[in-house]
Design a protein around this motif. Structure first.
Motif, PDB file in Angstrom:
ATOM      1  N   ALA A  25      -9.019 -11.639   0.038  1.00 45.92           N
ATOM      2  CA  ALA A  25      -7.611 -11.843  -0.322  1.00 45.92           C
ATOM      3  C   ALA A  25      -7.364 -13.239  -0.906  1.00 45.92           C
ATOM      4  CB  ALA A  25      -6.732 -11.606   0.897  1.00 45.92           C
ATOM      5  N   MET A  71      -8.703 -13.525  -4.393  1.00 48.60           N
ATOM      6  CA  MET A  71      -7.918 -12.721  -5.324  1.00 48.60           C
ATOM      7  C   MET A  71      -6.570 -13.383  -5.610  1.00 48.60           C
ATOM      8  SD  MET A  71      -9.928 -10.376  -6.161  1.00 48.60           S
ATOM      9  CE  MET A  71      -9.211  -8.875  -6.811  1.00 48.60           C
ATOM     10  N   ARG A  81      -4.518  -2.975   3.854  1.00 46.71           N
ATOM     11  CA  ARG A  81      -5.248  -3.050   5.126  1.00 46.71           C
ATOM     12  C   ARG A  81      -4.334  -2.766   6.319  1.00 46.71           C
ATOM     13  NH1 ARG A  81      -8.078  -8.820   4.052  1.00 46.71           N
ATOM     14  NH2 ARG A  81      -9.303  -8.260   2.213  1.00 46.71           N
ATOM     15  N   VAL A 109      -7.788   2.764  -8.331  1.00 49.39           N
ATOM     16  CA  VAL A 109      -7.022   1.551  -8.060  1.00 49.39           C
ATOM     17  C   VAL A 109      -5.720   1.514  -8.876  1.00 49.39           C
ATOM     18  CG1 VAL A 109      -8.168   0.087  -9.788  1.00 49.39           C
ATOM     19  CG2 VAL A 109      -7.236  -0.933  -7.708  1.00 49.39           C
ATOM     20  N   GLU A 168      -2.484 -10.487  -3.741  1.00 47.00           N
ATOM     21  CA  GLU A 168      -2.953 -10.778  -2.379  1.00 47.00           C
ATOM     22  C   GLU A 168      -2.153  -9.966  -1.350  1.00 47.00           C
ATOM     23  OE1 GLU A 168      -1.895 -14.539  -0.700  1.00 47.00           O
ATOM     24  OE2 GLU A 168      -3.684 -14.616   0.555  1.00 47.00           O
ATOM     25  N   LEU A 197     -10.425  -2.450  -3.688  1.00 45.78           N
ATOM     26  CA  LEU A 197      -9.427  -3.524  -3.713  1.00 45.78           C
ATOM     27  C   LEU A 197      -9.130  -4.012  -2.293  1.00 45.78           C
ATOM     28  CD1 LEU A 197      -7.491  -5.260  -5.386  1.00 45.78           C
ATOM     29  CD2 LEU A 197      -5.774  -3.475  -5.126  1.00 45.78           C
ATOM     30  N   ALA A 198      -8.987  -3.068  -1.364  1.00 46.16           N
ATOM     31  CA  ALA A 198      -8.669  -3.440   0.017  1.00 46.16           C
ATOM     32  C   ALA A 198      -9.770  -4.310   0.621  1.00 46.16           C
ATOM     33  CB  ALA A 198      -8.456  -2.181   0.855  1.00 46.16           C
ATOM     34  N   ARG A 199     -11.010  -4.105   0.154  1.00 48.92           N
ATOM     35  CA  ARG A 199     -12.151  -4.856   0.681  1.00 48.92           C
ATOM     36  C   ARG A 199     -12.277  -6.249   0.081  1.00 48.92           C
ATOM     37  NH1 ARG A 199     -15.447  -0.301   0.680  1.00 48.92           N
ATOM     38  NH2 ARG A 199     -15.818  -0.635  -1.516  1.00 48.92           N
ATOM     39  N   ALA A 200     -11.653  -6.471  -1.084  1.00 50.61           N
ATOM     40  CA  ALA A 200     -11.818  -7.746  -1.792  1.00 50.61           C
ATOM     41  C   ALA A 200     -11.270  -8.907  -0.960  1.00 50.61           C
ATOM     42  CB  ALA A 200     -11.097  -7.677  -3.139  1.00 50.61           C
ATOM     43  N   THR A 215      -0.618  -7.172  -1.888  1.00 46.15           N
ATOM     44  CA  THR A 215      -0.993  -5.768  -2.019  1.00 46.15           C
ATOM     45  C   THR A 215      -2.255  -5.483  -1.209  1.00 46.15           C
ATOM     46  OG1 THR A 215      -0.011  -5.684  -4.202  1.00 46.15           O
ATOM     47  CG2 THR A 215      -1.616  -3.982  -3.684  1.00 46.15           C
ATOM     48  N   ILE A 216      -3.243  -6.375  -1.294  1.00 50.07           N
ATOM     49  CA  ILE A 216      -4.502  -6.191  -0.568  1.00 50.07           C
ATOM     50  C   ILE A 216      -4.241  -6.133   0.938  1.00 50.07           C
ATOM     51  CG2 ILE A 216      -6.675  -7.336   0.029  1.00 50.07           C
ATOM     52  CD1 ILE A 216      -6.692  -8.399  -2.895  1.00 50.07           C
TER      53      ILE A 216
END
Length: 421
Positions: free
Chosen positions: A210, A213, A229, A180, A222, A205-208, A224-225
């Motif tokens: 948004a 976060m 995706r 990450v 947010e 991180l992509a799965r968290a 970045t996430i």
DNA sequence: TCTGGGGTCCTAGGACCC
DNA sequence: TCTGGGGTCCTAGGACCC
């Protein structure tokens, strides 16, 4: 679709360009004052030299002849950078210059290109052939993913320098195996916090969530996430925004312990900052300075202070900015310290052709002032240090050390002696 | 002994407005 | 006893980038 083109070990590659015998050798480029390592060739990385380490920690390699060392030569790097960017502009319709060694490309207008990976290889070949600088190319649906693709292109030799993450399955695979901390916009502090909540890879991180976060961290994370995706949140900007701040600061060649050389340095930085201001075609209405001792020294008295003066009416006149900076220095200078660094900062910038004057104070942008500055700049463009102010100092023995400076291969100044002749 | 320079964006909190 | 709601602007400091 975006591509990110990034020059490999840019400063080191620039130096090697003119010293072909250094191909395959460990090369580093140092920061101003020969302080830290700021660029490393692959061979230098292999020696275990980390980014930003102080030079004295790796001096041994140099003394043993295992390492070639250069002081930074920004005139050279800036010149080669401009050539790389111009070459890119000939290959693709949209180029956003992001830093001295990288650019985002907008590929939406490139529908005719059958294969983006092929385009990537074409870019690498062209820049290598025309300029001689190695680059890597990352391609994806968002800027953050393009950055990550570029990281992969450099990290995995089998990609031969090009990664297109829009290929089915590639994004998922790369996110899963990338730490990450490699994600653009995720810095040291954030990484620490993320690890504490079991987020280790880019995929985690992509799965968290948004929304969560954003509340827990920031709207930046947010975005970045979402970008990871494949949802673009960061726009493309061909025209760089006008600067909001101009800063000129330097570490001295040795510690300064009295006022007089500090005054010279502040005058010098003020003049440099004012020059940049005029180059940007802007005016300032806020002048700040700061001075400080070495923050890393363990057994020394520490002192750091700054001061700001808001101007009633904006200016780009070196004389005005210099006088204010000097007065600010009087206010914060204290005897008895070993000063390491000083800087001059110009804020509240406005366009020179459309600025807010003051109702009650005289306009500082008089014809006389503007003319004088124009003439000053014209002379100094042709003759290096052709005209300077008396108080900037002649010897400037506080000015930075550059013991390993390479020659001016691609740029040249006419020296002052030409004027005298 | 010895550690760069130049930026951007965001947030929280204070001061203020109606 | 008890005191609203909705805003803007500015600044300092943090985090990040190359």
């Amino acid at each position: 679709m975006y591509a990110l083109v990034d020059c490999n070990s840019f400063y080191a590659s620039c130096e090697r360009l003119f010293r072909p015998e250094l191909k395959d050798k460990a090369v580093v480029v140092l920061s101003n004052n020969d302080g830290c390592v700021v660029a490393r060739s692959a061979e230098a990385k292999a020696l275990g030299i980390k980014m930003a380490v102080p030079f004295f920690e790796v001096r041994e390699f140099y003394e043993r002849g295992q390492l070639q060392v250069f002081s930074s030569n920004y005139a050279l790097y800036g010149d080669l950078s401009a050539r790389v960017m111009t070459t890119l502009e000939e290959l693709v319709p949209e180029v956003e210059v992001y830093s001295i060694d990288e650019a985002f490309l907008g590929l939406s207008g490139m529908r005719t290109e059958p294969d983006l990976t092929e385009l990537g290889h074409k870019i690498i070949k062209r820049i290598n052939h025309w300029i001689g600088i190695p680059v890597g190319v990352g391609i994806a649906e968002t800027k953050t993913l393009a950055k990550l693709a570029n990281y992969a292109a450099k990290h995995y030799p089998q990609t031969q320098g090009v990664v297109d993450l829009s290929k089915p399955g590639w994004r998922e695979r790369l996110l899963k195996k990338t730490d990450v901390s490699e994600v653009w916009g995720v810095g040291r502090r954030t990484v620490e916090k993320l690890r504490a909540e079991d987020i280790y890879t880019a995929a985690d991180l992509a799965r968290a969530d948004a929304e969560t976060m954003r509340r827990r961290y920031s709207v930046v994370l947010e975005r970045t996430i979402l970008e990871l995706r494949g949802i673009p949140c960061i726009g493309f900007d061909e025209q760089p925004n006008p600067k909001q701040q101009i800063l000129c600061s330097r570490t001295f060649s040795h510690r300064l312990t009295c006022l007089q050389p500090m005054q010279e340095a502040i005058r010098e930085y003020a003049v440099r900052a004012a020059e940049k201001l005029r180059e940007e075609k802007r005016l300032t209405s806020s002048v700040s300075i700061y001075i400080r001792t070495n923050p890393n020294a363990k057994f020394e008295m520490k002192y750091a202070n700054g001061a700001t003066y808001p101007l009633p009416s904006p200016t780009n006149d070196s004389r005005v900015i210099m006088k204010i900076a000097l007065r600010l220095l009087q206010g914060i200078y204290r005897d008895g310290y070993r000063y390491m660094k000083a800087g001059v900062i110009l804020n509240a910038l406005q366009p020179e052709d459309n600025y807010q004057a003051d109702l009650f104070n005289p306009d500082l942008c008089t014809t006389k002032s503007l003319q004088l500055m124009k003439t000053l700049d014209q002379v100094n463009q042709r003759f290096h240090r052709g005209l300077s102010f008396a108080g900037q100092g002649q010897k400037q023995d506080w000015a930075m050390q550059r013991q390993h400076l390479s020659p001016r291969y691609t740029t040249s100044w006419r020296e002052l002696k030409v004027v005298r002749a």
